[in-house]
Design an enzyme around this catalytic site. Structure first.
Site, PDB file in Angstrom:
ATOM      1  N   ASP A  88       0.804  -1.223   0.000  1.00 29.41           N
ATOM      2  CA  ASP A  88       0.000   0.000   0.000  1.00 29.41           C
ATOM      3  C   ASP A  88       0.836   1.271   0.000  1.00 29.41           C
ATOM      4  O   ASP A  88       2.040   1.247   0.224  1.00 29.41           O
ATOM      5  CB  ASP A  88      -0.962   0.004   1.211  1.00 29.41           C
ATOM      6  CG  ASP A  88      -0.317  -0.566   2.466  1.00 29.41           C
ATOM      7  OD1 ASP A  88       0.922  -0.507   2.578  1.00 29.41           O
ATOM      8  OD2 ASP A  88      -1.050  -1.083   3.322  1.00 29.41           O
ATOM      9  N   HIS A 141      -7.311  -5.007   9.995  1.00 30.67           N
ATOM     10  CA  HIS A 141      -7.000  -4.811   8.563  1.00 30.67           C
ATOM     11  C   HIS A 141      -5.696  -5.510   8.181  1.00 30.67           C
ATOM     12  O   HIS A 141      -4.807  -5.715   9.005  1.00 30.67           O
ATOM     13  CB  HIS A 141      -6.982  -3.325   8.176  1.00 30.67           C
ATOM     14  CG  HIS A 141      -5.817  -2.522   8.670  1.00 30.67           C
ATOM     15  ND1 HIS A 141      -5.914  -1.179   8.969  1.00 30.67           N
ATOM     16  CD2 HIS A 141      -4.522  -2.841   8.904  1.00 30.67           C
ATOM     17  CE1 HIS A 141      -4.727  -0.733   9.362  1.00 30.67           C
ATOM     18  NE2 HIS A 141      -3.873  -1.715   9.334  1.00 30.67           N
ATOM     19  N   GLU A 177      -9.605  -2.148   5.126  1.00 31.17           N
ATOM     20  CA  GLU A 177     -10.279  -1.857   6.389  1.00 31.17           C
ATOM     21  C   GLU A 177     -11.512  -2.753   6.548  1.00 31.17           C
ATOM     22  O   GLU A 177     -11.986  -3.353   5.572  1.00 31.17           O
ATOM     23  CB  GLU A 177     -10.706  -0.378   6.397  1.00 31.17           C
ATOM     24  CG  GLU A 177      -9.543   0.616   6.284  1.00 31.17           C
ATOM     25  CD  GLU A 177      -8.725   0.770   7.566  1.00 31.17           C
ATOM     26  OE1 GLU A 177      -8.512  -0.221   8.291  1.00 31.17           O
ATOM     27  OE2 GLU A 177      -8.286   1.905   7.834  1.00 31.17           O
ATOM     28  N   ASN A 186      -7.645  -2.996  14.136  1.00 25.45           N
ATOM     29  CA  ASN A 186      -9.028  -3.267  13.715  1.00 25.45           C
ATOM     30  C   ASN A 186      -9.130  -4.482  12.784  1.00 25.45           C
ATOM     31  O   ASN A 186     -10.176  -4.727  12.186  1.00 25.45           O
ATOM     32  CB  ASN A 186      -9.628  -2.032  13.021  1.00 25.45           C
ATOM     33  CG  ASN A 186      -8.884  -1.657  11.745  1.00 25.45           C
ATOM     34  OD1 ASN A 186      -7.945  -2.348  11.342  1.00 25.45           O
ATOM     35  ND2 ASN A 186      -9.283  -0.575  11.118  1.00 25.45           N
TER      36      ASN A 186
HETATM   37  C1  F6R Z   1       1.013  -1.385   5.968  1.00 22.97           C
HETATM   38  C2  F6R Z   1       0.242  -2.575   6.327  1.00 22.97           C
HETATM   39  C3  F6R Z   1      -0.608  -2.536   7.540  1.00 22.97           C
HETATM   40  C4  F6R Z   1       0.230  -2.728   8.806  1.00 22.97           C
HETATM   41  C5  F6R Z   1      -0.655  -2.680  10.048  1.00 22.97           C
HETATM   42  C6  F6R Z   1       0.143  -2.860  11.330  1.00 22.97           C
HETATM   43  O1  F6R Z   1       1.774  -1.625   4.811  1.00 22.97           O
HETATM   44  O2  F6R Z   1       0.298  -3.555   5.638  1.00 22.97           O
HETATM   45  O3  F6R Z   1      -1.595  -3.521   7.458  1.00 22.97           O
HETATM   46  O4  F6R Z   1       0.884  -3.958   8.735  1.00 22.97           O
HETATM   47  O5  F6R Z   1      -1.329  -1.463  10.090  1.00 22.97           O
HETATM   48  O6  F6R Z   1       0.973  -1.767  11.517  1.00 22.97           O
HETATM   49  P1  F6R Z   1       1.903  -1.661  12.808  1.00 22.97           P
HETATM   50  O7  F6R Z   1       2.943  -2.696  12.680  1.00 22.97           O
HETATM   51  O8  F6R Z   1       2.475  -0.268  12.730  1.00 22.97           O
HETATM   52  O9  F6R Z   1       1.026  -1.865  13.998  1.00 22.97           O
END
Ligand code: F6R
Length: 262
Positions: free
Chosen positions: A67, A138, A143, A136
């Site tokens: 992303d 994702h 989301e 959440n």
């Molecule tokens: C971003 C992604 C997200 C993160 C998730 C956890 O490229 O794939 O799904 O892996 O938001 O982020 P952290 O590790 O910062 O809690």
């Protein structure tokens, strides 16, 4: 799902890096799907250290990130392109032209999304997809209520995700409201998925993903439909799992298998 529970977050991240390194050594032309965020910083630090230690060549590896924030140019300090360059790509011998992050500073998100999916298809799909999980539930920026067969597209970020990522920006207002993200359908097409989650703030989402119903309410639960998923957790992220002692029995302290003892 293979659920591996390690004592510490560091161990979970180091073991995840070890698996990725093994994949690169086994198949030098491997196509990796990559994630960003706080958890991955530790994974990439271990990957860089491991690559130096084992003299790993990344010269033929291709990568696709999940992303990018919409409206952010690759040069922006908050961009995921910058994140990847600084945490991984600049420290290994990868060909930067083989590293892909969705281009999110154009005018037409749909065109950018379709182009991204087309390149993934052209290289024959993703061999190993690395994932984190949001509080959440994702994966990528899919989301809750994302279609479980979605493709790369523009998603509106939830307030919870914007707040969780606020630490990478000066103010909450600077956190983008939209992102281009690879879809759940594309993630499920990867030959293998590796999800890393650490910390007790992830425990509820980890429970929903592994032991809850398959539901768009927890996008990561779609991984229950994939035949080759390894989830690497620390004890804190695993604390709500009802079958925790079973996972420990099958894979004591995150070991690959207890079968050798039989
Ligand atoms: C971003 C992604 C997200 C993160 C998730 C956890 O490229 O794939 O799904 O892996 O938001 O982020 P952290 O590790 O910062 O809690």
């Amino acid at each position: 799902m293979k659920v591996l529970i390690y004592r510490t977050a560091q161990e979970a991240k180091t073991q995840a890096a070890h698996r990725i390194l093994s994949a690169v050594h086994r198949e030098p032309e491997v196509v990796l799907g990559l994630a960003t965020g706080g958890t991955m910083e530790g994974v990439y630090a271990a990957l860089v250290a491991g690559s130096r230690q084992h003299d790993t060549s990344w010269a033929k590896v291709t990568t696709f990130n999940l992303d990018e924030y919409w409206g952010i140019s690759p040069d922006d300090p908050a961009s995921y392109r910058r994140y990847m360059n600084h945490h991984l790509f600049y420290h290994i011998d990868i060909d930067l032209s083989q590293t892909h992050v969705p281009l999110a500073d154009g005018a037409d998100p749909q065109k950018a999304a379709q182009a991204y999916d087309a390149v993934i298809r052209e290289v024959g799909g993703i061999d190993l997809q690395l994932l984190g999980i949001g509080v959440n539930g994702h994966i990528g920026f899919n989301e809750p209520t994302s279609s479980l067969s979605s493709r790369t597209r523009l998603k509106t970020l939830t307030q919870s995700t914007r707040e969780a990522n606020r630490r990478f920006f000066r103010t909450i207002d600077e956190v983008p409201k939209y992102a281009l993200t690879v879809g759940i359908g594309t993630i499920l097409e990867a030959s293998e998925c590796l999800l890393v989650a650490t910390g007790d703030n992830k425990a509820a989402a980890v429970w929903s993903m592994i032991e809850g119903a398959v539901s768009a309410a927890c996008p990561a639960s779609a991984l229950q439909m994939h035949a080759q998923v390894t989830v690497m957790l620390d004890a804190a992220a695993a604390k709500d799992l009802k079958l925790r002692s079973y996972y420990q029995l099958v894979h004591p302290d995150g070991q690959e298998s207890a079968l050798n003892d039989v």
